[in-house]
Design a protein around this motif. Structure first.
Motif, PDB file in Angstrom:
ATOM      1  N   TYR A  58       0.831  -1.197   0.000  1.00 33.91           N
ATOM      2  CA  TYR A  58       0.000   0.000   0.000  1.00 33.91           C
ATOM      3  C   TYR A  58       0.869   1.252   0.000  1.00 33.91           C
TER       4      TYR A  58
ATOM      5  N   LEU B 193       0.379   5.021   1.472  1.00 29.38           N
ATOM      6  CA  LEU B 193      -0.491   5.777   2.362  1.00 29.38           C
ATOM      7  C   LEU B 193      -0.310   7.276   2.163  1.00 29.38           C
ATOM      8  N   SER B 194      -1.405   8.004   2.316  1.00 26.96           N
ATOM      9  CA  SER B 194      -1.314   9.458   2.323  1.00 26.96           C
ATOM     10  C   SER B 194      -2.336  10.017   3.311  1.00 26.96           C
TER      11      SER B 194
ATOM     12  N   THR C 215      -5.037  12.587   4.289  1.00 25.04           N
ATOM     13  CA  THR C 215      -5.986  13.417   3.541  1.00 25.04           C
ATOM     14  C   THR C 215      -6.613  14.508   4.393  1.00 25.04           C
TER      15      THR C 215
ATOM     16  N   ALA D  67      -7.084  11.902   8.943  1.00 21.21           N
ATOM     17  CA  ALA D  67      -7.656  10.862   8.088  1.00 21.21           C
ATOM     18  C   ALA D  67      -6.642  10.511   7.014  1.00 21.21           C
TER      19      ALA D  67
ATOM     20  N   THR E 245      -5.766   7.761   3.410  1.00 20.82           N
ATOM     21  CA  THR E 245      -6.237   6.846   2.376  1.00 20.82           C
ATOM     22  C   THR E 245      -5.073   5.955   1.953  1.00 20.82           C
ATOM     23  N   SER E 246      -5.413   4.859   1.312  1.00 22.80           N
ATOM     24  CA  SER E 246      -4.387   3.961   0.796  1.00 22.80           C
ATOM     25  C   SER E 246      -4.644   3.702  -0.682  1.00 22.80           C
ATOM     26  N   VAL E 247      -3.556   3.434  -1.389  1.00 25.04           N
ATOM     27  CA  VAL E 247      -3.634   2.995  -2.779  1.00 25.04           C
ATOM     28  C   VAL E 247      -2.887   1.678  -2.849  1.00 25.04           C
TER      29      VAL E 247
ATOM     30  N   ALA F 209      -7.064   0.988  -2.339  1.00 23.06           N
ATOM     31  CA  ALA F 209      -7.944   1.210  -1.191  1.00 23.06           C
ATOM     32  C   ALA F 209      -8.078  -0.076  -0.381  1.00 23.06           C
TER      33      ALA F 209
END
Length: 113
Positions: free
Chosen positions: A14, A16-17, A19, A38, A40-42, A44
């Motif tokens: 993953y 992560l960033s 947001t 908060a 998000t992951s790429v 998801a």
């Protein structure tokens, strides 16, 4: 693959960033203040863990829940009492299995008379 692992490359599962960054907060009366992060992951679907940290002046230290001062230290929403934590600078470290951890921006707590 060499026997010493020197040619091994790790590719995270993953990316992560953050947001939603925590924001600094100033109050004129003593109260508990919330700081929220908060991420998000790429791709998801990552399950996040959180660790709030305080700037010691020379480094970042993990925060422990402390009655009357710090609450929810491993939650996306961290609570600090602005009377006992006045002037402290916080950030969140967001992690998941299979990824590099990512730190949020920092936020300051202030109590002004």
């Amino acid at each position: 693959n060499g026997t010493d692992g020197s040619d091994d490359t790790w590719f995270p599962d993953y990316f992560l960033s953050v947001t939603t960054q925590p924001t600094s907060n100033t109050k004129t009366s003593a109260s508990n203040l919330n700081f929220t992060v908060a991420a998000t992951s790429v791709p998801a679907g990552a399950t996040f863990t959180y660790q709030w940290q305080v700037n010691t002046g020379t480094s970042w230290a993990n925060i422990s829940n402390t009655a009357g001062q710090y609450f929810n230290n491993t939650s996306p929403t961290f609570t600090a009492n602005n009377q006992t934590a006045n002037g402290n600078v916080f950030r969140a470290l967001v992690s998941t299995t299979g990824a590099n951890s990512v730190a949020s921006g920092s936020a300051t707590i202030s109590l002004h008379p």
